[in-house]
Write a protein that holds these residues in place. Structure first.
Motif, PDB file in Angstrom:
ATOM      1  N   HIS A   1      10.911   5.617  -2.743  1.00 50.48           N
ATOM      2  CA  HIS A   1      10.452   5.782  -4.308  1.00 50.48           C
ATOM      3  C   HIS A   1      10.648   4.563  -5.108  1.00 50.48           C
ATOM      4  CE1 HIS A   1       9.369   7.789  -7.881  1.00 50.48           C
ATOM      5  NE2 HIS A   1      10.623   7.352  -8.552  1.00 50.48           N
TER       6      HIS A   1
ATOM      7  N   GLU B   1       3.026  -0.080   4.384  1.00 50.44           N
ATOM      8  CA  GLU B   1       1.839  -0.576   4.795  1.00 50.44           C
ATOM      9  C   GLU B   1       1.452  -1.771   3.898  1.00 50.44           C
ATOM     10  OE1 GLU B   1      -0.482   2.867   5.293  1.00 50.44           O
ATOM     11  OE2 GLU B   1       0.450   3.600   7.018  1.00 50.44           O
TER      12      GLU B   1
ATOM     13  N   THR C   1       1.860  -3.456   9.106  1.00 50.49           N
ATOM     14  CA  THR C   1       2.848  -2.235   8.730  1.00 50.49           C
ATOM     15  C   THR C   1       4.265  -2.800   9.300  1.00 50.49           C
ATOM     16  OG1 THR C   1       0.997  -0.661   9.395  1.00 50.49           O
ATOM     17  CG2 THR C   1       3.400  -0.038   9.472  1.00 50.49           C
TER      18      THR C   1
ATOM     19  N   ILE D   1       5.918   5.069   3.361  1.00 53.40           N
ATOM     20  CA  ILE D   1       6.085   6.320   3.757  1.00 53.40           C
ATOM     21  C   ILE D   1       7.509   6.435   4.506  1.00 53.40           C
ATOM     22  CG2 ILE D   1       5.042   7.839   5.790  1.00 53.40           C
ATOM     23  CD1 ILE D   1       2.665   6.132   5.717  1.00 53.40           C
TER      24      ILE D   1
ATOM     25  N   GLY E   1       0.797  -1.203   0.126  1.00 55.40           N
ATOM     26  CA  GLY E   1       0.089  -0.027   0.276  1.00 55.40           C
ATOM     27  C   GLY E   1       1.032   1.229   0.044  1.00 55.40           C
ATOM     28  N   ASP E   2       0.620   1.938   1.091  1.00 55.63           N
ATOM     29  CA  ASP E   2       1.569   3.307   1.176  1.00 55.63           C
ATOM     30  C   ASP E   2       3.155   3.015   1.593  1.00 55.63           C
ATOM     31  OD1 ASP E   2      -0.446   4.863   0.209  1.00 55.63           O
ATOM     32  OD2 ASP E   2      -1.246   5.357   2.491  1.00 55.63           O
TER      33      ASP E   2
ATOM     34  N   THR F   1       8.143   1.761  -4.472  1.00 55.84           N
ATOM     35  CA  THR F   1       6.852   2.169  -5.060  1.00 55.84           C
ATOM     36  C   THR F   1       6.841   1.753  -6.477  1.00 55.84           C
ATOM     37  OG1 THR F   1       6.405   3.585  -3.020  1.00 55.84           O
ATOM     38  CG2 THR F   1       4.902   3.840  -5.282  1.00 55.84           C
TER      39      THR F   1
END
Length: 198
Positions: free
Chosen positions: A155, A99, A104, A91, A88-89, A158
């Motif tokens: 980054h 996440e 997490t 961070i 997911g995210d 992701t």
């Protein structure tokens, strides 16, 4: 046909320090065996062993590995695996936090400090205020220049996750590391033996 090569991210400073410590520990272990006298050599050996275990667990073991099917996180005592389609995210605070649904995972490395972030912001501000830079160059310098190593790795996670959605494999898991537990047990056993024999 071979799949994409794994990418490994870790603190290079910690990695180099870890290898230097191992060389130092090996030399001192040899010296204790060759010239040490009991019980002081045993106590020094136990201290050396415990510090070496801590260096391995905290400096050499932690890493983020981008694999074909997902991302593997090695923290000092635990391993986590998250397939690409479950991410997911991602961070960045002072550490990277990934996440994945109800799970997490906080990554031990790479981390960023307030000082590193301030230096990155100063670099970006300097590049953005350059008189001979175009407006586009200044915008790029401001956006990219504020990134720390942890930001760049987040980054990359992701970006790789978006590209490899179809290659996802496995299930999200967070488990104790058998290697880390064995190293911890060996250090505790070494201390116990030293207490008994000295």
């Amino acid at each position: 046909m071979d799949g994409p090569k794994d990418e490994v991210f870790r603190s290079k400073v910690a990695w180099v320090f870890g290898w230097l410590w191992l060389a130092f520990a090996a030399w001192n272990t040899f010296d204790l065996i060759a010239r040490g006298s009991m019980p002081s050599a045993l106590i020094a050996g136990a201290v050396l062993g415990v510090i070496t275990a801590l260096v391995f667990l905290m400096a050499m073991r932690p890493a983020i590995v981008l694999e074909d099917g997902g991302v593997r996180i090695r923290n000092p005592l635990r391993n986590a695996y998250i397939p690409w389609n479950a991410i997911g995210d991602v961070i960045v605070t002072n550490a990277i936090v990934i996440e994945a649904g109800r799970t997490t995972v906080r990554c031990w490395t790479p981390q960023t400090t307030a000082r590193e972030r301030a230096r990155a912001s100063a670099r970006a501000a300097k590049a953005a205020s350059s008189a001979d830079a175009s407006r586009t160059d200044r915008a790029v310098a401001e956006a990219v220049g504020t990134r720390t190593h942890a930001d760049w790795v987040a980054h990359r996670i992701t970006e790789t996750g978006a590209m490899r959605q179809d290659a996802s494999s496995g299930e999200t898991s967070v488990t104790w590391s058998p290697v880390a537990l064995a190293v911890t047990a060996a250090a505790v056993a070494l201390v116990a033996v030293t207490i008994v024999l000295s």
